[in-house]
Design a protein around this motif. Structure first.
Motif, PDB file in Angstrom:
ATOM      1  N   ASP A   1      66.895 -54.907 -31.519  1.00  0.00           N
ATOM      2  CA  ASP A   1      68.028 -55.120 -30.365  1.00  0.00           C
ATOM      3  C   ASP A   1      67.950 -54.134 -29.497  1.00  0.00           C
ATOM      4  N   LEU A   2      66.932 -53.533 -29.044  1.00  0.00           N
ATOM      5  CA  LEU A   2      66.933 -52.232 -28.128  1.00  0.00           C
ATOM      6  C   LEU A   2      66.899 -52.937 -26.705  1.00  0.00           C
ATOM      7  N   LYS A   3      67.099 -52.196 -25.509  1.00  0.00           N
ATOM      8  CA  LYS A   3      67.185 -52.363 -24.195  1.00  0.00           C
ATOM      9  C   LYS A   3      65.638 -52.063 -23.777  1.00  0.00           C
ATOM     10  N   VAL A   4      65.089 -52.981 -22.973  1.00  0.00           N
ATOM     11  CA  VAL A   4      63.916 -52.777 -22.320  1.00  0.00           C
ATOM     12  C   VAL A   4      63.872 -52.483 -21.038  1.00  0.00           C
ATOM     13  N   SER A   5      63.361 -51.434 -20.572  1.00  0.00           N
ATOM     14  CA  SER A   5      63.253 -50.850 -19.333  1.00  0.00           C
ATOM     15  C   SER A   5      61.771 -51.044 -18.759  1.00  0.00           C
ATOM     16  N   GLN A   6      61.350 -50.658 -17.682  1.00  0.00           N
ATOM     17  CA  GLN A   6      60.071 -50.707 -17.187  1.00  0.00           C
ATOM     18  C   GLN A   6      59.586 -49.187 -16.775  1.00  0.00           C
ATOM     19  N   LYS A   7      58.343 -49.194 -16.952  1.00  0.00           N
ATOM     20  CA  LYS A   7      57.677 -47.864 -16.706  1.00  0.00           C
ATOM     21  C   LYS A   7      56.436 -48.163 -15.872  1.00  0.00           C
ATOM     22  N   SER A   8      56.473 -47.588 -14.697  1.00  0.00           N
ATOM     23  CA  SER A   8      55.319 -47.806 -13.607  1.00  0.00           C
ATOM     24  C   SER A   8      54.293 -46.974 -14.098  1.00  0.00           C
ATOM     25  N   SER A   9      52.813 -47.505 -13.995  1.00  0.00           N
ATOM     26  CA  SER A   9      51.626 -46.746 -14.108  1.00  0.00           C
ATOM     27  C   SER A   9      50.539 -47.375 -13.083  1.00  0.00           C
ATOM     28  N   HIS A  10      50.150 -46.704 -12.086  1.00  0.00           N
ATOM     29  CA  HIS A  10      49.243 -46.888 -11.276  1.00  0.00           C
ATOM     30  C   HIS A  10      49.215 -48.358 -10.698  1.00  0.00           C
ATOM     31  N   GLY A  11      50.387 -48.637 -10.079  1.00  0.00           N
ATOM     32  CA  GLY A  11      50.777 -49.856  -9.555  1.00  0.00           C
ATOM     33  C   GLY A  11      51.131 -50.933 -10.319  1.00  0.00           C
ATOM     34  N   SER A  12      51.229 -50.766 -11.722  1.00  0.00           N
ATOM     35  CA  SER A  12      51.779 -51.861 -12.612  1.00  0.00           C
ATOM     36  C   SER A  12      52.880 -51.515 -13.166  1.00  0.00           C
ATOM     37  N   SER A  13      53.569 -52.267 -13.715  1.00  0.00           N
ATOM     38  CA  SER A  13      54.750 -52.027 -14.420  1.00  0.00           C
ATOM     39  C   SER A  13      54.620 -52.591 -15.776  1.00  0.00           C
ATOM     40  N   TYR A  14      55.238 -51.719 -17.124  1.00  0.00           N
ATOM     41  CA  TYR A  14      54.894 -51.927 -18.256  1.00  0.00           C
ATOM     42  C   TYR A  14      56.241 -51.916 -19.139  1.00  0.00           C
ATOM     43  N   PRO A  15      56.690 -52.803 -19.958  1.00  0.00           N
ATOM     44  CA  PRO A  15      58.093 -52.618 -20.579  1.00  0.00           C
ATOM     45  C   PRO A  15      57.901 -51.350 -21.556  1.00  0.00           C
ATOM     46  N   MET A  16      59.295 -50.944 -21.559  1.00  0.00           N
ATOM     47  CA  MET A  16      59.395 -49.523 -22.300  1.00  0.00           C
ATOM     48  C   MET A  16      60.636 -49.573 -23.103  1.00  0.00           C
ATOM     49  N   ALA A  17      60.533 -49.213 -24.379  1.00  0.00           N
ATOM     50  CA  ALA A  17      61.930 -49.086 -25.236  1.00  0.00           C
ATOM     51  C   ALA A  17      61.708 -47.942 -26.037  1.00  0.00           C
ATOM     52  N   GLY A  18      62.830 -47.095 -26.323  1.00  0.00           N
ATOM     53  CA  GLY A  18      62.848 -45.968 -27.045  1.00  0.00           C
ATOM     54  C   GLY A  18      63.954 -45.556 -27.684  1.00  0.00           C
ATOM     55  N   VAL A  19      63.856 -44.508 -28.824  1.00  0.00           N
ATOM     56  CA  VAL A  19      64.771 -44.236 -29.522  1.00  0.00           C
ATOM     57  C   VAL A  19      64.848 -42.726 -29.632  1.00  0.00           C
ATOM     58  N   PRO A  20      65.996 -42.120 -29.644  1.00  0.00           N
ATOM     59  CA  PRO A  20      66.086 -40.344 -29.680  1.00  0.00           C
ATOM     60  C   PRO A  20      65.234 -39.892 -31.251  1.00  0.00           C
ATOM     61  N   VAL A  21      64.595 -38.719 -30.795  1.00  0.00           N
ATOM     62  CA  VAL A  21      63.662 -38.122 -31.880  1.00  0.00           C
ATOM     63  C   VAL A  21      64.454 -38.008 -33.377  1.00  0.00           C
ATOM     64  N   ASP A  22      65.990 -37.762 -33.208  1.00  0.00           N
ATOM     65  CA  ASP A  22      66.601 -37.427 -34.375  1.00  0.00           C
ATOM     66  C   ASP A  22      66.991 -38.743 -35.222  1.00  0.00           C
TER      67      ASP A  22
ATOM     68  N   MET B   1      44.056 -56.750 -14.918  1.00  0.00           N
ATOM     69  CA  MET B   1      45.221 -55.878 -14.577  1.00  0.00           C
ATOM     70  C   MET B   1      44.658 -54.260 -14.570  1.00  0.00           C
ATOM     71  N   THR B   2      45.184 -53.637 -13.662  1.00  0.00           N
ATOM     72  CA  THR B   2      44.671 -51.974 -13.458  1.00  0.00           C
ATOM     73  C   THR B   2      44.941 -51.439 -14.716  1.00  0.00           C
ATOM     74  N   GLU B   3      44.003 -50.501 -15.019  1.00  0.00           N
ATOM     75  CA  GLU B   3      43.993 -49.802 -16.136  1.00  0.00           C
ATOM     76  C   GLU B   3      45.223 -48.669 -16.093  1.00  0.00           C
ATOM     77  N   ALA B   4      46.112 -48.700 -17.059  1.00  0.00           N
ATOM     78  CA  ALA B   4      47.168 -47.757 -17.061  1.00  0.00           C
ATOM     79  C   ALA B   4      46.730 -46.463 -17.230  1.00  0.00           C
ATOM     80  N   THR B   5      47.498 -45.194 -16.455  1.00  0.00           N
ATOM     81  CA  THR B   5      47.384 -43.855 -16.686  1.00  0.00           C
ATOM     82  C   THR B   5      48.341 -43.439 -17.071  1.00  0.00           C
ATOM     83  N   GLY B   6      48.619 -42.223 -16.986  1.00  0.00           N
ATOM     84  CA  GLY B   6      49.652 -41.244 -17.447  1.00  0.00           C
ATOM     85  C   GLY B   6      50.195 -41.436 -18.743  1.00  0.00           C
ATOM     86  N   ILE B   7      51.471 -41.307 -18.931  1.00  0.00           N
ATOM     87  CA  ILE B   7      51.966 -41.737 -20.409  1.00  0.00           C
ATOM     88  C   ILE B   7      51.535 -43.038 -20.992  1.00  0.00           C
ATOM     89  N   VAL B   8      51.873 -44.169 -20.200  1.00  0.00           N
ATOM     90  CA  VAL B   8      51.404 -45.502 -20.775  1.00  0.00           C
ATOM     91  C   VAL B   8      49.812 -45.297 -21.099  1.00  0.00           C
TER      92      VAL B   8
END
Length: 891
Positions: free
Chosen positions: A46-67, A1-8
């Protein structure tokens, strides 16, 4: 798999830096999880999973607000995950991210559980072990070492008492898979392989000195205890390296030894259901029964007393005197409990302040709770009975003046209802800081200018439909209705057209908006700085908070014991030297809550140390013995006890063998478990212990079982010499009372009339004259044919007659009988008072009519000849007989 760049790519690079299970990385206003971490977190929370693209690949992403990170973080850690947190920091070139802390099960400060939460380290040194246990939520820190004939068993007992959330095994321990497996069996702890160098003697000693001072280890008596020092140093290093900042609240190094407390192994704590029932429920446990505390810290302390009873008669009498005073002064007791009902958990608040996680609300709770100490002291000092009791010493042990000063300082600093975050302003009262007051005045003046702008503009320009408002997109603006939009002055600059109105701005409004934003930023920065300084001053007084918190917790725990004693008519036990256990009209503290209880007496002393308890099943033998153990235990936490009177000689340990815990899943039969528990008792109990044996030897063949029970009785009587209550169905053992001088018989009585049996649940002297197993089988719903046949068999046994093994075909009984004289099945039947022999002859080849036996019957008889009844467990014997019956019947 292509090595991720950017935030991922940055996330994955940071993840490689830590051995944590999960990584939460701040990305602006969110903490994000990527790749496998995102899927794990989504499943757990029980969080919602979205996708984050990086260098042609897609990675699962889930997050929570800072507070909102804290509750999610807490949930993950309480499930056993170690979570690294990477925070985002602004730099001249933009921003950068770095791991700032690792939250683990043993270092979680924001726990939602009121129970203690220990991080433990275990070190092997020679034939012994060093144990250190820290509760970072309260600052409690304990160290000890164990070394005896069963050091591993003693280690597991210590870990069971603390019930750690996380255990750090030392280098030698982590290589012992068998021991690690036993730790996993006995605790629910996460096992973490911490850096081996933290356990090194030199480094550990340096760490301990850095935390507590150069002379502390010597002053508390562990300077020469290498194992304890190594374990303590590893715990401190781990807390420091996780970056939680909780070490500032760990100010006391407390040591203890087995001679300070009553030994309660894990089996005994389970059997006596101290903190949870056999089914794992808190409700129905001894703790749940006597817990009337009104604070979380008080409940935590009471539970600690239960699992670690004391052996110091002076300390126990001090607690008893406090409980007695509270029990007698009813109005003052209730007034004191009302005061305590407003207390927050100061020990945990001290840790939050020390770690930098306390917010303004936490500091207000500190102030409110500190202010309760003088109020509690007033109640105690104002009631003669309480003032003359040890309660006055408890409140005097905390610095009342310093507590009042800190409470006043916090109350004068913080507003009554501060915001939930410490960066948005509005934390401090007017007059706390001159610079802050000036900024607030300027800010309020600017806001007032804007608030009155619409009226001024209406009057200046004669515009009727004009208002001033603000939103995130446009900032401050002047809104004018469509019908008057063409009448605005030239300095009005249009910024947005709506359906029914037009929005404008003017230079003065823009300047004032910039001023307000600047002032809000200045206020937020200054308040945050002031708050951090205030929180730091509170953290510096962590010891004061802990002293006050522990004093209030002790008042609460003692008040709980007094409340329960009054409500349930408990009495103050007399604590004596020697081996007396004399209870008059004793009751089971838990059972009496749910049923009409029949009290019983118990008398034991130097000359009467071993009681053989007999009686029917379901008659109350187990309850009788357990209540003896629980009354002893309650006396050794300083509590009153459920009895008319009680004279209790202090014990050094309570050991129980009650029933057979099903551990077949671990590869151990119930009989093996029974024997291991018996072995532990025979090795561990002393002449100052209390031993409860509820059946020994029942899991094997009858004669084996009797032999083991007999020998164990002799060994305990002659060698161990512990106070012992032994319930048994082996009536043969009751004869030991005639030959062993300190053995006596008691029995639970039953009344039988017209075939009906009534269990009286009354304990009387002497052995029982019979058992009532068949009656219990009838009560349990065993089919009538089985019960009736059981009575028939029992009658023949009593008359010493042979017993036929009946077939199921409805014809003549199979001619195989159980011969009492030989203890085995014999071929043939009885005729004219003569028994058939089992060693051949015509009877072996023919039935009662002289006919030759068929091959199937002959095969059964061959098996009968080879069967050793004495060595065959009853259940196996019954199964074998049933199989024979089936084979003969089918034939």
């Amino acid at each position: 798999m292509t090595e991720a760049t950017g935030i991922v790519g940055e996330f994955l690079a940071l993840k490689e830096e830590t051995d944590a299970d999960l990584l939460a990385m701040q990305c602006g206003d969110f903490y994000e999880f990527f790749d496998e971490d995102a899927e794990t977190v989504a499943d757990e929370l029980d969080l919602k999973v979205s996708q984050k693209s990086s260098h042609g690949s897609s990675y699962p992403m889930a997050g929570v607000p800072v507070d909102d990170l804290t509750p999610y973080l807490t949930a993950l850690v309480e499930r056993g995950y170690r979570v690294a947190v990477a925070d985002q920091h602004e730099t001249a070139d933009g921003h950068e991210r770095a791991i700032t802390r690792v939250v683990t099960p043993g270092t979680l400060i924001e726990t939602t559980d009121d129970d203690a939460q220990y991080l433990a380290a275990v070190v092997r040194e020679g034939d012994g072990y060093g144990v250190a246990a820290a509760d970072v939520t309260t600052g409690q820190f304990f160290v000890t070492s164990v070394e005896d004939d069963d050091s591993e068993g003693a280690l597991l007992t210590e870990l069971y008492k603390f019930d750690p959330a996380e255990v750090l095994p030392g280098p030698d321990v982590r290589a012992d898979e068998a021991l690690l497996d036993r730790i996993r069996e006995r605790t629910t702890a996460t096992l973490t392989l911490h850096a081996a160098e933290s356990f090194a003697p030199g480094r550990a000693r340096h760490t301990v000195r850095e935390q507590f001072g150069d002379d502390t280890a010597e002053s508390v008596g562990i300077d020469d205890d290498e194992a304890a020092i190594r374990a303590a140093g590893a715990v401190l290093a781990y807390v420091e390296e996780t970056g939680q900042g909780a070490l500032a609240s760990v100010t006391r190094l407390q040591t203890y030894s087995g001679s300070d407390h009553v030994e309660l192994d894990a089996t005994t704590q389970r059997n006596l259901e101290l903190t949870e029932t056999m089914q794992g429920d808190r409700s129905g446990s001894l703790f749940a029964t006597i817990d009337h505390t009104v604070t979380s810290a008080g409940g935590r302390l009471l539970q600690q007393w239960l699992v670690r009873p004391r052996r110091s008669r002076a300390e126990l009498q001090r607690r008893q005197s406090a409980v007695a005073a509270l029990a007698e002064a009813a109005m003052a007791r209730e007034e004191l409990r009302e005061v305590l009902d407003g207390a927050y958990d100061l020990e945990r608040l001290a840790s939050r302040a020390a770690s930098g996680s306390a917010d303004a609300g936490d500091l207000l709770r500190v102030a409110e709770t500190l202010a309760l100490l003088p109020r509690a002291a007033e109640v105690i000092d104002g009631t003669e009975r309480l003032a003359e009791s040890p309660l006055s010493e408890i409140v005097a042990g905390a610095d009342r003046e310093a507590a009042a000063d800190l409470a006043a300082e916090l109350d004068a600093a913080l507003t009554e209802d501060p915001p939930g975050t410490v960066t948005q302003g509005g934390l401090f009262r007017r007059g706390y800081d001159d610079e802050l007051d000036e900024i607030i005045e300027q800010h309020e003046a600017a806001k007032e200018w804007i608030e009155t702008l619409d009226q001024r503009e209406k009057e200046r320009h004669g515009i009727t439909h004009l208002q001033v408002d603000r939103n995130k997109t446009d900032g401050y603006y002047i809104q004018v209705g469509k019908s008057e939009a063409d009448d605005v002055p030239e300095e009005y600059e249009a910024i947005k057209t709506l359906k029914n109105s037009e929005r404008f701005t003017i230079p003065e409004l823009e300047a004032k908006e910039r001023e307000i934003l600047r002032l809000e930023e200045q206020r937020g920065d200054l308040e945050y700085e002031l708050f951090r300084d205030l929180r730091e001053r509170v953290a510096e007084r962590a010891t004061l908070l802990q002293d006050v918190g522990r004093a209030l917790a002790e008042l609460d725990a003692l008040g709980s014991l007094a409340t329960h004693a009054v409500r349930n008519d408990w009495t103050r036990p007399e604590l004596v030297e020697g081996r007396d256990l004399n209870i008059r009209q004793g009751r089971h503290p838990v059972v009496e809550q749910t049923t009409s209880f029949v009290p019983n007496d118990l008398a034991m002393d130097d000359d009467r140390r071993f009681l053989i308890v007999t009686g029917p099943n379901m008659s109350g033998k187990s309850t009788y013995m357990r209540q003896a153990a629980l009354i002893t235990l309650l006396a050794q936490i300083g509590s009153f006890v459920p009895a008319e009177s009680a004279r209790v000689g202090l014990v050094d340990g309570i050991f129980t063998r009650v029933g057979a815990l099903d551990e077949l899943a671990q590869g151990r039969s119930t009989f093996m478990v029974e024997m291991q528990e018996l072995s532990n008792i025979l090795h561990s109990a002393t002449d100052e212990s209390l031993v409860i044996l509820d059946e020994v030897g029942r899991g094997t063949a009858t004669y084996d079982g009797i032999s083991i029970a007999w020998a164990a009785t002799e060994y305990i009587h002659n060698q161990v010499r512990a106070k012992t209550l032994f319930a048994t169905h082996y009536h043969e053992l009751t004869g030991l009372a005639d030959h062993l001088e300190r053995v006596a018989n008691v029995h639970v009585a039953a009344d039988e009339s017209d075939g009906d049996v009534t269990f009286l649940r009354t304990v009387r002297e002497g052995p029982t004259d019979r058992s009532y197993g068949i009656h219990v089988a009838d009560l349990a719903g065993v089919p009538d044919p089985v019960v009736d046949r059981s009575r028939d068999v029992l009658e023949r046994l009593r008359e010493e007659k042979a017993i036929e093994a009946k077939g199921s075909g409805g014809g003549e009984p199979v001619q195989a009988v159980f011969d009492l004289s030989s203890g085995s099945f014999q071929q043939g039947g009885e005729s004219g008072g003569e028994r058939a022999t089992a060693d051949g002859g015509a009877a072996a080849e023919a039935d009662a009519d002289g006919a030759a036996l068929d091959p199937e019957a002959e095969a059964v008889l061959d098996q009968l000849r080879d069967l050793d009844v004495n060595e065959t467990p009853p259940v196996e014997l019954l199964s074998t007989v049933q199989e024979w019956q089936k084979r003969i019947d089918e034939d």
